[in-house]
Design a protein around this motif. Structure first.
Motif, PDB file in Angstrom:
ATOM      1  N   ARG A  20       9.339  -4.296   3.662  1.00  0.00           N
ATOM      2  CA  ARG A  20       8.598  -3.040   3.791  1.00  0.00           C
ATOM      3  C   ARG A  20       9.452  -1.980   4.485  1.00  0.00           C
ATOM      4  O   ARG A  20       9.459  -0.809   4.082  1.00  0.00           O
ATOM      5  CB  ARG A  20       7.299  -3.305   4.565  1.00  0.00           C
ATOM      6  CG  ARG A  20       6.335  -2.150   4.576  1.00  0.00           C
ATOM      7  CD  ARG A  20       4.953  -2.609   5.045  1.00  0.00           C
ATOM      8  NE  ARG A  20       4.105  -1.469   5.369  1.00  0.00           N
ATOM      9  CZ  ARG A  20       3.994  -0.931   6.566  1.00  0.00           C
ATOM     10  NH1 ARG A  20       4.683  -1.434   7.583  1.00  0.00           N
ATOM     11  NH2 ARG A  20       3.212   0.106   6.776  1.00  0.00           N
ATOM     12  N   ARG A  21      10.174  -2.401   5.528  1.00  0.00           N
ATOM     13  CA  ARG A  21      11.068  -1.467   6.222  1.00  0.00           C
ATOM     14  C   ARG A  21      12.184  -0.977   5.301  1.00  0.00           C
ATOM     15  O   ARG A  21      12.578   0.194   5.334  1.00  0.00           O
ATOM     16  CB  ARG A  21      11.671  -2.143   7.456  1.00  0.00           C
ATOM     17  CG  ARG A  21      10.848  -2.010   8.712  1.00  0.00           C
ATOM     18  CD  ARG A  21      11.352  -2.914   9.806  1.00  0.00           C
ATOM     19  NE  ARG A  21      10.950  -4.298   9.591  1.00  0.00           N
ATOM     20  CZ  ARG A  21      11.653  -5.349   9.977  1.00  0.00           C
ATOM     21  NH1 ARG A  21      12.817  -5.178  10.584  1.00  0.00           N
ATOM     22  NH2 ARG A  21      11.203  -6.564   9.771  1.00  0.00           N
TER      23      ARG A  21
ATOM     24  N   ASP B 225       0.855  -1.179   0.000  1.00  0.00           N
ATOM     25  CA  ASP B 225       0.000   0.000   0.000  1.00  0.00           C
ATOM     26  C   ASP B 225       0.901   1.243   0.000  1.00  0.00           C
ATOM     27  O   ASP B 225       1.648   1.471   0.961  1.00  0.00           O
ATOM     28  CB  ASP B 225      -0.883  -0.006   1.253  1.00  0.00           C
ATOM     29  CG  ASP B 225      -1.908   1.117   1.261  1.00  0.00           C
ATOM     30  OD1 ASP B 225      -1.519   2.260   0.957  1.00  0.00           O
ATOM     31  OD2 ASP B 225      -3.078   0.846   1.577  1.00  0.00           O
TER      32      ASP B 225
ATOM     33  N   ALA C 146      10.692   1.487   2.724  1.00  0.00           N
ATOM     34  CA  ALA C 146      10.364   2.750   3.403  1.00  0.00           C
ATOM     35  C   ALA C 146      11.639   3.518   3.753  1.00  0.00           C
ATOM     36  O   ALA C 146      11.665   4.754   3.683  1.00  0.00           O
ATOM     37  CB  ALA C 146       9.553   2.471   4.659  1.00  0.00           C
TER      38      ALA C 146
ATOM     39  N   ASP D 297       0.347   4.405   0.391  1.00  0.00           N
ATOM     40  CA  ASP D 297       0.087   5.374   1.469  1.00  0.00           C
ATOM     41  C   ASP D 297       0.704   4.911   2.787  1.00  0.00           C
ATOM     42  O   ASP D 297       1.323   5.699   3.515  1.00  0.00           O
ATOM     43  CB  ASP D 297      -1.419   5.586   1.644  1.00  0.00           C
ATOM     44  CG  ASP D 297      -2.039   6.305   0.456  1.00  0.00           C
ATOM     45  OD1 ASP D 297      -1.315   7.062  -0.212  1.00  0.00           O
ATOM     46  OD2 ASP D 297      -3.236   6.091   0.183  1.00  0.00           O
ATOM     47  N   LYS D 298       0.533   3.597   3.089  1.00  0.00           N
ATOM     48  CA  LYS D 298       1.104   3.063   4.328  1.00  0.00           C
ATOM     49  C   LYS D 298       2.628   3.053   4.270  1.00  0.00           C
ATOM     50  O   LYS D 298       3.303   3.213   5.290  1.00  0.00           O
ATOM     51  CB  LYS D 298       0.552   1.665   4.588  1.00  0.00           C
ATOM     52  CG  LYS D 298      -0.926   1.655   4.966  1.00  0.00           C
ATOM     53  CD  LYS D 298      -1.396   0.265   5.329  1.00  0.00           C
ATOM     54  CE  LYS D 298      -2.866   0.285   5.767  1.00  0.00           C
ATOM     55  NZ  LYS D 298      -3.363  -1.060   6.115  1.00  0.00           N
ATOM     56  N   LEU D 299       3.171   2.847   3.062  1.00  0.00           N
ATOM     57  CA  LEU D 299       4.620   2.862   2.900  1.00  0.00           C
ATOM     58  C   LEU D 299       5.177   4.264   3.172  1.00  0.00           C
ATOM     59  O   LEU D 299       6.210   4.418   3.836  1.00  0.00           O
ATOM     60  CB  LEU D 299       4.988   2.410   1.480  1.00  0.00           C
ATOM     61  CG  LEU D 299       6.386   1.806   1.277  1.00  0.00           C
ATOM     62  CD1 LEU D 299       6.589   0.592   2.165  1.00  0.00           C
ATOM     63  CD2 LEU D 299       6.586   1.435  -0.189  1.00  0.00           C
TER      64      LEU D 299
ATOM     65  N   GLU E 223       3.719   6.471   5.115  1.00  0.00           N
ATOM     66  CA  GLU E 223       3.561   6.678   6.555  1.00  0.00           C
ATOM     67  C   GLU E 223       4.748   6.087   7.308  1.00  0.00           C
ATOM     68  O   GLU E 223       5.284   6.706   8.237  1.00  0.00           O
ATOM     69  CB  GLU E 223       2.262   6.023   7.050  1.00  0.00           C
ATOM     70  CG  GLU E 223       0.997   6.775   6.679  1.00  0.00           C
ATOM     71  CD  GLU E 223      -0.244   6.060   7.182  1.00  0.00           C
ATOM     72  OE1 GLU E 223      -0.096   5.117   7.992  1.00  0.00           O
ATOM     73  OE2 GLU E 223      -1.347   6.420   6.764  1.00  0.00           O
ATOM     74  N   LEU E 224       5.152   4.875   6.908  1.00  0.00           N
ATOM     75  CA  LEU E 224       6.292   4.232   7.560  1.00  0.00           C
ATOM     76  C   LEU E 224       7.578   5.015   7.290  1.00  0.00           C
ATOM     77  O   LEU E 224       8.425   5.158   8.183  1.00  0.00           O
ATOM     78  CB  LEU E 224       6.433   2.791   7.071  1.00  0.00           C
ATOM     79  CG  LEU E 224       7.573   1.974   7.689  1.00  0.00           C
ATOM     80  CD1 LEU E 224       7.452   1.931   9.208  1.00  0.00           C
ATOM     81  CD2 LEU E 224       7.581   0.546   7.118  1.00  0.00           C
TER      82      LEU E 224
ATOM     83  N   SER F 255       7.708   7.873   9.598  1.00  0.00           N
ATOM     84  CA  SER F 255       8.020   7.402  10.951  1.00  0.00           C
ATOM     85  C   SER F 255       9.513   7.118  11.092  1.00  0.00           C
ATOM     86  O   SER F 255      10.124   7.428  12.119  1.00  0.00           O
ATOM     87  CB  SER F 255       7.211   6.138  11.264  1.00  0.00           C
ATOM     88  OG  SER F 255       7.591   5.590  12.509  1.00  0.00           O
TER      89      SER F 255
ATOM     90  N   ASN G  15      -0.102  -9.224   6.658  1.00  0.00           N
ATOM     91  CA  ASN G  15       0.320  -8.307   5.609  1.00  0.00           C
ATOM     92  C   ASN G  15      -0.021  -8.805   4.205  1.00  0.00           C
ATOM     93  O   ASN G  15       0.049  -8.045   3.251  1.00  0.00           O
ATOM     94  CB  ASN G  15       1.843  -8.077   5.679  1.00  0.00           C
ATOM     95  CG  ASN G  15       2.219  -7.146   6.819  1.00  0.00           C
ATOM     96  OD1 ASN G  15       1.405  -6.355   7.254  1.00  0.00           O
ATOM     97  ND2 ASN G  15       3.442  -7.252   7.293  1.00  0.00           N
TER      98      ASN G  15
END
Length: 280
Positions: free
Chosen positions: A84-85, A46, A88, A48-50, A52-53, A56, A122
């Motif tokens: 994902r980390r 996603d 990001a 948008d969530k990527l 957001e991370l 962060s 996930n």
């Protein structure tokens, strides 16, 4: 050691893909030297969530190190867990990330990736089904063994794998959440060539799962009893053949005639299929 020699070593070390903190044992690796896990079941992130991370990480840093293993290529690492980390971190502008280096087998790499994603929920349903199917193919595992390894009921694994029998367009509708897994159980009750039109009907009329299940019994003009019996029999055959040959299998039958289609993705799967068919 002279200061010139010290600076020379620092310069050489800065060009290496990694550096290790002697106190924590955590290694820092340049992101350009980490390649994706070829067994990663997750294909969609996603955006948008990527983002957001990434924000962060900019604010708080990377709290949990990424897990990698050394690849066959010099100075190159392969991702085990934490894609994902990693992505990001790149978005956040990081050129290096903290990693833990492990020596693991291909089977463990696949298990790491699947377990990490399944436990964190996930994966979408299709990715999860493909991950279980990959376990069965790559490592000659039965559905029962996959269920035991993942800590799930065998029926859960079986029902998830059945989603791979959906029309590809319907699979995409499930991925983007136009229909639910419950809807797909109803869609699987209709003939293959009618799945897409039935799925579109569900979306257009915003049918509940219960309504969809009722409509599935008569979709395409079949009588409820005949449609249900025929579908259950066909799916049962497909399930048994899939268990035996570890491949996606489609059974088409009309008036006692039809065909069985074996779907393989590479030469190794074809060779394995031929070997099983030649067994006495």
């Amino acid at each position: 050691m002279s200061s010139k020699l010290g600076r020379g070593l620092d310069s050489l070390l800065s060009k290496l893909p990694e550096s290790t903190n002697s106190e924590t044992g955590i290694t820092t690796v340049k992101t350009d030297f980490i390649k994706p896990n070829k067994y990663q079941p997750r294909k969609y992130f996603d955006p948008d969530k990527l983002l957001e991370l990434a924000e962060s990480i900019k604010e708080n840093g990377i709290i949990q190190p990424i897990i990698v293993t050394k690849s066959d290529e010099d100075n190159i690492y392969e991702l085990v867990a934490g894609e994902r980390r990693l992505e990001a971190s790149k978005l956040a502008g990081y050129e290096k990330v903290p990693v833990i280096i492990r020596s693991i087998s291909p089977k463990e790499m696949l298990l790491f990736a699947i377990i990490e994603n399944v436990q964190r929920e996930n994966l979408n349903s299709i990715e999860e089904a493909k991950a279980y199917h990959q376990l069965m193919i790559e490592f000659d595992m039965s559905q029962a063994k996959v269920a035991e390894m993942m800590g799930k009921d065998r029926s859960t694994i079986t029902n998830t794998l059945r989603l791979l029998n959906l029309n590809e367009a319907v699979q995409e509708m499930l991925i983007i959440k136009l229909v639910s897994s419950g809807h797909c159980r109803a869609i699987l009750q209709v003939e293959d060539e009618l799945q897409l039109s039935f799925a579109q009907k569900i979306v257009e009329e915003k049918l509940s799962v219960r309504k969809a299940e009722e409509l599935a019994k008569t979709w395409g003009g079949a009588t409820p009893k005949r449609a249900t019996v025929k579908t259950n029999r066909k799916k049962g055959i497909e399930s048994r053949l899939t268990e035996k040959f570890k491949l996606k299998i489609k059974v088409e039958e009309r008036s006692g005639k039809g065909k069985v289609t074996f779907h393989f993705k590479n030469q190794e799967e074809l060779d394995a299929l031929i070997s099983k068919l030649e067994e006495k």
